[in-house]
Design a protein around this motif. Structure first.
Motif, PDB file in Angstrom:
ATOM      1  N   PRO A 138       0.788  -1.236   0.000  1.00 29.95           N
ATOM      2  CA  PRO A 138       0.000   0.000   0.000  1.00 29.95           C
ATOM      3  C   PRO A 138       0.819   1.285   0.000  1.00 29.95           C
ATOM      4  O   PRO A 138       0.280   2.359  -0.238  1.00 29.95           O
ATOM      5  N   HIS A 139       2.109   1.187   0.285  1.00 30.45           N
ATOM      6  CA  HIS A 139       2.943   2.385   0.420  1.00 30.45           C
ATOM      7  C   HIS A 139       3.534   2.738  -0.955  1.00 30.45           C
ATOM      8  O   HIS A 139       4.366   2.028  -1.485  1.00 30.45           O
ATOM      9  N   THR A 140       3.085   3.850  -1.512  1.00 31.22           N
ATOM     10  CA  THR A 140       3.619   4.280  -2.802  1.00 31.22           C
ATOM     11  C   THR A 140       4.565   5.451  -2.583  1.00 31.22           C
ATOM     12  O   THR A 140       4.346   6.277  -1.699  1.00 31.22           O
ATOM     13  N   PRO A 141       5.662   5.557  -3.362  1.00 34.98           N
ATOM     14  CA  PRO A 141       6.029   4.682  -4.472  1.00 34.98           C
ATOM     15  C   PRO A 141       6.914   3.498  -4.069  1.00 34.98           C
ATOM     16  O   PRO A 141       7.346   2.754  -4.942  1.00 34.98           O
ATOM     17  N   GLY A 145       5.916  -2.486  -6.592  1.00 33.72           N
ATOM     18  CA  GLY A 145       6.285  -3.807  -7.095  1.00 33.72           C
ATOM     19  C   GLY A 145       7.249  -4.453  -6.135  1.00 33.72           C
ATOM     20  O   GLY A 145       7.569  -3.900  -5.072  1.00 33.72           O
ATOM     21  N   PRO A 146       7.727  -5.647  -6.460  1.00 37.12           N
ATOM     22  CA  PRO A 146       8.612  -6.369  -5.546  1.00 37.12           C
ATOM     23  C   PRO A 146       9.991  -5.726  -5.428  1.00 37.12           C
ATOM     24  O   PRO A 146      10.516  -5.181  -6.400  1.00 37.12           O
ATOM     25  N   HIS A 147      10.557  -5.789  -4.217  1.00 39.22           N
ATOM     26  CA  HIS A 147      11.918  -5.308  -3.960  1.00 39.22           C
ATOM     27  C   HIS A 147      12.571  -6.257  -2.953  1.00 39.22           C
ATOM     28  O   HIS A 147      12.522  -6.023  -1.740  1.00 39.22           O
ATOM     29  N   ALA A 148      13.158  -7.325  -3.451  1.00 32.13           N
ATOM     30  CA  ALA A 148      13.826  -8.283  -2.562  1.00 32.13           C
ATOM     31  C   ALA A 148      15.027  -7.609  -1.908  1.00 32.13           C
ATOM     32  O   ALA A 148      15.895  -7.066  -2.599  1.00 32.13           O
ATOM     33  N   GLY A 166       8.908  -4.658  -1.015  1.00 33.86           N
ATOM     34  CA  GLY A 166       7.835  -4.218  -1.898  1.00 33.86           C
ATOM     35  C   GLY A 166       6.564  -5.023  -1.789  1.00 33.86           C
ATOM     36  O   GLY A 166       5.460  -4.478  -1.877  1.00 33.86           O
ATOM     37  N   THR A 167       6.695  -6.342  -1.581  1.00 32.09           N
ATOM     38  CA  THR A 167       5.503  -7.200  -1.528  1.00 32.09           C
ATOM     39  C   THR A 167       5.019  -7.440  -0.108  1.00 32.09           C
ATOM     40  O   THR A 167       4.053  -8.170   0.103  1.00 32.09           O
TER      41      THR A 167
END
Length: 341
Positions: A138-141, A145-148, A166-167
């Motif tokens: 829910p937190h933009t930006p 998308g995913p951020h491992a 991100g996920t």
């Protein structure tokens, strides 16, 4: 090390003027660091990991292309073992050793990669498998998308666990025919932004530091079933921060009594006491610099890589209270992590 001396290896961001990989000698009595050498073999070696035998050091190159490199560390200056290997993902921020492979967490592309390790410690010329994450938060930006952000083995050595900011989740993976395969995914609280995870020494709990909400999520870890279960959440700051806090590193004490975290926006280290399936914030202390990016703990000492002030600070830890007391620091421009041999 073969010569009996303790060493620390320090990563840095060369794009910000960092020296690359710095080798320092560790004084076993005081914890003090003395710089021995530096080497610039890959750009932005932001995270480092040692092989279990302590003879080979691995470094990510946190660039858009994304590579990993191996170094022999028998002497005072790391020597490259072969050429850097592409990881098939962008912006790798973390790496670890698992089942004969180097694993990388690729923040930019939202994926994790397994690169085979040869018997001599060198790396295969290509990644054997890339597992791409999917999802958003829910937190933009920051969560479009995913951020491992991290990947590491669990204490049993059976599972690889990846943390994705991100996920908003932690993935439990296995290695199948040299490629990472998703076994189970655990969702954390929406908006928390999990960054890194540290296991309790007994292997029954895991602690996830959250970057978007300054807190640690305590989880039960079932190694037999590969199940991570969130239990509670504890703030790492005594009050609400005046601005974005950006927690970063997390480590547990060898005796399992304390958890330490770093918070970049506040320039503090937090001391949390382990109380069963919960944590209690004991206190915070200044990190000794500015923008503490990563922590390392060993033999009663805590080491902090302060990225923006360009130094690595060491602290002696009170064994009864867990509170760190500053000992000193060395200059390392754009310091990003510390790996202890």
């Amino acid at each position: 090390m073969a010569d009996g001396r303790r060493r620390a290896f320090i990563g840095s961001f060369t794009a910000a003027g960092g020296p690359g990989i710095v080798t320092a000698e560790v004084d076993p009595g005081s914890g003090a660091l003395t710089v021995l050498s530096s080497v610039q073999a890959v750009p932005d070696p932001s995270y480092l990991a040692l092989a279990h035998d302590g003879e080979t050091l691995y470094a990510v190159s946190e660039t858009a292309e994304g590579t990993v490199a191996a170094y022999r560390v028998a002497g005072d200056k790391p020597e490259p073992v072969g050429r850097p290997v592409p990881v098939g993902g962008g912006g790798p921020t973390h790496l670890s050793l698992f089942a004969g492979h180097v694993l990388t967490a690729n923040y930019g592309s939202g994926s994790v990669t397994a690169v085979p390790v040869h018997p001599d410690g060198g790396l295969a010329r290509s990644a054997s498998g890339v597992l791409r994450h999917t999802g958003a938060g829910p937190h933009t930006p920051r969560q479009q998308g995913p951020h491992a952000h991290q990947v590491q083995p669990d204490p049993s050595g059976r599972w690889a666990v990846s943390v994705d900011l991100g996920t908003e989740s932690v993935r439990v993976c296995t290695l199948v025919d040299g490629a990472l395969a998703l076994y189970r995914e655990t969702a954390l609280r929406p908006g928390s932004g999990p960054r890194h995870l540290a296991f309790h020494p007994d292997g029954t709990q895991a602690y996830v530091v959250n970057e978007l909400s300054p807190s640690v999520t305590v989880c039960r870890w079932d190694a037999a079933e590969g199940v991570l279960t969130p239990l509670s959440e504890t703030p790492v700051l005594a009050g609400a921060p005046a601005r974005d806090a950006y927690p970063s590193g997390i480590v547990t004490s060898p005796d399992g009594r304390f958890v330490w975290t770093a918070t970049r926006g506040e320039d503090v280290l937090s001391v949390l006491a382990v109380q069963g399936e919960e944590l209690r914030l004991v206190t915070t202390v200044h990190c000794g610099g500015h923008w503490p990016r990563a922590l390392a703990a060993s033999d009663g000492f805590l080491y902090v890589a302060n990225e923006r002030s360009g130094d690595v600070t060491w602290f002696a830890v009170d064994p009864l209270t867990g509170v760190p007391r500053r000992g000193g620091s060395i200059r390392v421009t754009a310091a990003s992590c510390v790996a202890l041999a």
